[in-house]
Design an enzyme around this catalytic site. Structure first.
Site: not given
Length: 148
Positions: A46, A53
């Site tokens: 992120c 992520d």
């Protein structure tokens, strides 16, 4: 055609910008067919929090004159582990890079991202309309249902 990775020891690239993709001649030039790569354990970071992520990527393409060499693609995808980018930028960026460099007849990518803040984000991109007569199976990734 000389390749960077095939048959050689290759370290994971430090970033997508330095990852080299290799392309080899299409073994079936003139044939209309589709190739699928699935990366169910794709990771990036992120850009705001630095937290990981996770996504399930599905890349479908109909080759033109070349095909992407799978080891180099695996290394490119792995190089995103320490790369910060929004889901949209990462997914579309991978698709555009493959389309620009490989020049397939057609390419699509589906990025099925696992929830961030309780909301799963799915990102889709394609290079244009698929060629007439190309078999397009569903990408086969079920909508996110949590614990189910």
């Amino acid at each position: 055609m000389e390749t960077t990775h095939l048959g050689k020891t290759s370290a994971l690239p430090a970033s997508p910008d330095v990852a080299a993709l290799d392309y080899v001649p299409n073994p079936r030039p003139g044939e209309l067919y589709m190739v699928r790569f699935a990366a169910p354990e794709f990771t990036s970071l992120c850009p705001v929090t630095g937290q990981p992520d996770f996504a399930h990527l599905v890349i479908d393409y109909s080759p033109g004159e070349t095909i992407v060499e799978s080891k180099s693609l695996k290394l490119l995808l792995g190089s995103f582990r320490n790369h910060a980018g929004f889901h949209e930028d990462v997914t579309v960026g991978i698709g555009k890079r493959l389309a620009d460099e490989m020049a397939p007849r057609w390419l699509r990518i589906g990025g099925y991202w696992y929830p961030r803040g309780g909301i799963p984000i799915d990102v889709f991109w394609q290079s244009g309309p698929p060629p007439a007569g190309l078999w397009l199976p569903d990408q086969g990734v079920a909508p996110y249902r949590g614990r189910g």
